[in-house]
Design an enzyme around this catalytic site. Structure first.
Site, PDB file in Angstrom:
ATOM      1  N   PRO A   2      43.872  44.756 -22.392  1.00 41.43           N
ATOM      2  CA  PRO A   2      44.713  46.535 -22.651  1.00 41.43           C
ATOM      3  C   PRO A   2      43.649  47.223 -23.690  1.00 41.43           C
ATOM      4  O   PRO A   2      43.075  46.394 -24.369  1.00 41.43           O
ATOM      5  CB  PRO A   2      45.616  45.279 -23.622  1.00 41.43           C
ATOM      6  CG  PRO A   2      46.104  44.228 -22.939  1.00 41.43           C
ATOM      7  CD  PRO A   2      44.420  43.644 -22.826  1.00 41.43           C
ATOM      8  N   GLU A   3      44.012  48.156 -24.015  1.00 42.56           N
ATOM      9  CA  GLU A   3      42.768  49.437 -25.093  1.00 42.56           C
ATOM     10  C   GLU A   3      44.517  50.200 -25.406  1.00 42.56           C
ATOM     11  O   GLU A   3      45.096  49.730 -25.210  1.00 42.56           O
ATOM     12  CB  GLU A   3      42.085  49.714 -24.168  1.00 42.56           C
ATOM     13  CG  GLU A   3      41.105  49.249 -22.954  1.00 42.56           C
ATOM     14  CD  GLU A   3      40.130  50.523 -22.987  1.00 42.56           C
ATOM     15  OE1 GLU A   3      39.689  51.301 -23.577  1.00 42.56           O
ATOM     16  OE2 GLU A   3      38.811  50.060 -21.725  1.00 42.56           O
TER      17      GLU A   3
END
Ligand code: ZN
Length: 298
Positions: A2-3
């Site tokens: 996840p960013e």
């Protein structure tokens, strides 16, 4: 992994569904999930039970929930925090407390209102949680992480100055969380494509205008990804309701080796980059030899 947009989507979900609720139990199902909580799983559980969540915070890819005893009354503010990092595969999922507990659930929070419970699910166990005394405003262990380009504390002029003092490739500088946080591999490639800059250009060789254009592109890409609910580059990333984002459809270069550049039609190129990949358009983002402003001074 996840960013920033994905983590921000999760934060917004927690803001809607968890703030104002009192934790009745924090059950650690796998000790690795609280490995950064040095006092151990039992202490983690004991510290959190009975506390009310008063808000949500995010710095880079870290999330935290300010927590306090009882309900927030006038003049009283939360001092402590529950800190979380989703790692490679972490999810924070809300749902019916009676639903079966999957084998990947690492920590389970129930609430005194008997409403939806919160489950920290993490197949690869790189994520973690900790109770941080005094961490309500900004937990000390993440204070070194720079604000991200969407943070109200982000100082654009200062970041441009620091970026242009780096000899490293621009993409390396963009991924340095102490310079600017929240930009990972996917969004770095997308922002560089939008700004028409090659990833290997030394940051120190950028003009002030190019650096400004790059940060504007970063903010634009992150904003669009957020609107789309994030990029579900694998089946693991979901929001608190288990729904996937759809920004993946809008990616111009990331993961698109050999496909036509959406701007000029040239096939997208993939280069090896720090055990991963860098995707770019050879025509829109030519690799030019540039002298850095510092070259020759020594
Ligand atoms: Zn192109």
């Amino acid at each position: 992994m996840p960013e920033l947009p994905e983590v921000e989507v999760v934060r917004r979900g927690l803001e809607l569904h968890v703030v104002g609720r009192t934790i009745s139990s924090a059950q650690v199902l796998h000790p690795r999930a609280v490995r950064r909580h040095v006092a151990g799983p039992d202490d983690f559980s004991a510290a959190l039970s009975g506390l009310t969540v008063t808000g949500t915070g995010r710095r880079g890819k870290y999330l935290w929930l300010p927590v306090m005893e009882g309900t927030p009354a006038e003049r009283s503010v939360a001092e402590d925090a529950l800190l979380a990092h989703l790692g490679m595969s972490g999810q924070l999922l809300l749902g019916d407390p009676e639903r079966p507990v999957s084998p990947h659930v690492r920590v389970r929070f129930t609430f005194t209102d008997a409403g939806p419970d919160l489950r920290f699910t993490d197949q690869r166990t790189f994520g973690h949680m900790a109770f941080v005394a005094g961490g309500a405003v900004l937990p000390s262990m993440i204070a070194h992480i720079a604000p991200d380009p969407m943070d109200p504390d982000f100082d654009e002029a200062a970041v441009i100055g620091r970026l242009r003092s780096r000899r490293a490739a621009i993409k390396v500088a963009l991924l340095d969380q102490s310079l600017v946080s929240g930009i990972g591999n996917i969004y770095a490639d997308e922002a560089l494509w939008r700004a028409k800059l090659h990833w290997a250009t030394p940051a120190a060789a950028l003009t002030r205008a190019e650096a400004g254009r790059l940060l504007a592109a970063v903010r634009e890409v992150l904003g669009e990804a957020l609107t789309a609910g994030g990029t579900s580059f694998d089946s693991l990333y979901v929001n608190v309701n288990g729904e996937s984002g759809y920004f993946g459809r809008s990616l111009a270069v990331y993961g698109r080796e050999g496909e036509p550049c959406p701007r000029c039609g040239t096939p997208i190129r993939r280069d090896p980059f720090m055990n991963r990949s860098a995707y770019s358009c050879p025509a829109c983002q030519p690799r030019t030899r540039r002298r850095t402003r510092h070259a020759g001074r020594r």
